[in-house]
Design an enzyme around this catalytic site. Structure first.
Site, PDB file in Angstrom:
ATOM      1  CG  HIS A 197     -13.851  -1.259  -1.449  1.00 22.41           C
ATOM      2  ND1 HIS A 197     -13.802  -1.686  -2.752  1.00 22.41           N
ATOM      3  CD2 HIS A 197     -14.945  -1.866  -0.900  1.00 22.41           C
ATOM      4  CE1 HIS A 197     -14.821  -2.521  -2.989  1.00 22.41           C
ATOM      5  NE2 HIS A 197     -15.531  -2.631  -1.888  1.00 22.41           N
ATOM      6  CG  ASN A 235     -11.622   4.039  -7.468  1.00 18.60           C
ATOM      7  OD1 ASN A 235     -11.792   2.826  -7.623  1.00 18.60           O
ATOM      8  ND2 ASN A 235     -11.824   4.922  -8.425  1.00 18.60           N
ATOM      9  CE1 TYR A 256      -4.043  -1.661  -0.464  1.00 15.51           C
ATOM     10  CE2 TYR A 256      -3.160  -3.202   1.142  1.00 15.51           C
ATOM     11  CZ  TYR A 256      -4.093  -2.885   0.178  1.00 15.51           C
ATOM     12  OH  TYR A 256      -5.060  -3.787  -0.175  1.00 15.51           O
ATOM     13  CG  ASP A 315      -8.028   7.249  -6.509  1.00 21.18           C
ATOM     14  OD1 ASP A 315      -8.854   8.174  -6.365  1.00 21.18           O
ATOM     15  OD2 ASP A 315      -8.153   6.381  -7.403  1.00 21.18           O
ATOM     16  CB  ALA A 360     -14.559   7.322 -17.110  1.00 15.54           C
ATOM     17  CB  CYS A 410      -2.387   3.129  17.445  1.00 10.63           C
ATOM     18  SG  CYS A 410      -3.757   3.969  18.217  1.00 10.63           S
ATOM     19  NE  ARG A 463      -2.979   0.576  -5.024  1.00 12.30           N
ATOM     20  CZ  ARG A 463      -4.258   0.403  -4.696  1.00 12.30           C
ATOM     21  NH1 ARG A 463      -4.592  -0.510  -3.813  1.00 12.30           N
ATOM     22  NH2 ARG A 463      -5.186   1.137  -5.251  1.00 12.30           N
ATOM     23  N   GLY A 467     -16.608   2.467 -14.614  1.00 11.32           N
ATOM     24  CA  GLY A 467     -15.271   1.867 -14.505  1.00 11.32           C
ATOM     25  C   GLY A 467     -15.087   0.822 -13.430  1.00 11.32           C
ATOM     26  CB  THR A 468     -16.560  -0.963 -11.037  1.00  8.39           C
ATOM     27  OG1 THR A 468     -16.461  -2.138 -10.226  1.00  8.39           O
ATOM     28  CG2 THR A 468     -18.014  -0.581 -11.226  1.00  8.39           C
TER      29      THR A 468
END
Ligand code: APR
Length: 238
Positions: free
Chosen positions: A114, A97, A61, A99, A227, A146, A64, A183-184
């Protein structure tokens, strides 16, 4: 070019997937060269993977996140923000998404079902809100802690976990008269079922993307195209 009329009484629910960010330069998941290519989902995106290999999951992650910092919203994100500006409370956006391109384009009435790439939260569910890990942790290569001492996990919904904000999403779908899905691939549930929930309450349902999704037969209308090309100019508002 197709157009969709949005009347004064319409309420629009939009669901987006990885395809809407493709033209910004972010890879989708299930394309041949997509994010899952060369990875087993079970090794990355499950509670079990996180328990076995937190550093590996965090690294996936983090890569990303880095990629997310280099990209910008594209005309599709901007077209949805523009539609929201016109419709106000009659617009709702649910994205799969992680992002932040929708909010950077100006979308406000939205949820990330998500999770969000830019956030991390305590794995012990200690009650503290997710933190923006770009500000708190300079070294994104490491798993953070944490305040309570628990490890910070990516604020991502792993496979097998319940998506976020489901009650609000269900309420918004029940109110909608037009669902637009962009777009899925229609392979992940419950999102792939939203179209059926919307049809059940009598809404028009439209899919926008370059290829038909797995659940294409559930839509009243499929508009084929990218899109960023289709969405600007698609909506005729009253
Ligand atoms: N415009 C619109 N759609 C596009 C574009 C584009 N420019 N380019 C590709 N697409 C479409 C593809 O045709 C495909 O149907 O985007 C879709 C991407 O599908 P997936 O890779 O399966 O991504 P998504 O459906 O968002 O995945 C759902 O799976 O792994 C999980 O949690 C992850 O949220 C993700 C979920």
């Amino acid at each position: 070019m197709a157009s969709i009329s949005v009347g004064r009484d319409d309420r629009v629910f939009v669901l987006t997937g990885a395809g809407i960010s493709a033209e910004s330069g972010l890879p989708t998941f299930r394309a041949e060269d997509g994010l899952w290519a060369g990875h087993r989902v079970e090794d990355i995106c499950t509670p079990d993977a996180w328990r076995r290999d937190p550093a590996g999951v965090w690294a996936f992650y983090s890569a990303r996140r880095e990629q997310g910092l280099t990209v910008k919203p594209n005309p599709a994100h901007l077209a949805l923000a523009e539609l929201e500006a016109k419709l106000g409370d009659r617009f709702f956006l649910c994205t799969q998404n992680v992002d932040d391109l929708h909010e950077r384009a100006g979308s406000v009435r939205m949820v990330h079902m998500h999770g969000e790439l830019a956030k991390a939260r305590c794995e012990r569910e200690c009650g503290r809100a997710p933190v923006d890990d770009r500000q708190v942790y300079r070294n994104l290569a490491e798993v953070g802690r944490c305040e309570c001492g628990g490890r910070l996990r990516p604020h991502i919904v792993f496979f097998g976990e319940v998506p976020l904000e489901m009650e609000r999403i269900e309420r918004e779908i029940a109110k909608s008269t037009l669902m637009v899905v962009v777009g899925t691939s229609g392979s992940v549930y419950p999102a792939a079922n939203f179209v059926n929930w919307a049809r059940h309450s009598g809404a028009r349902t439209v899919y926008v993307g370059p290829e038909s999704p797995l659940n294409a037969s559930s839509f009243t209308n499929v508009v084929e195209g990218k899109a960023g090309v289709v969405l600007p100019g698609l909506f005729q508002t009253a």
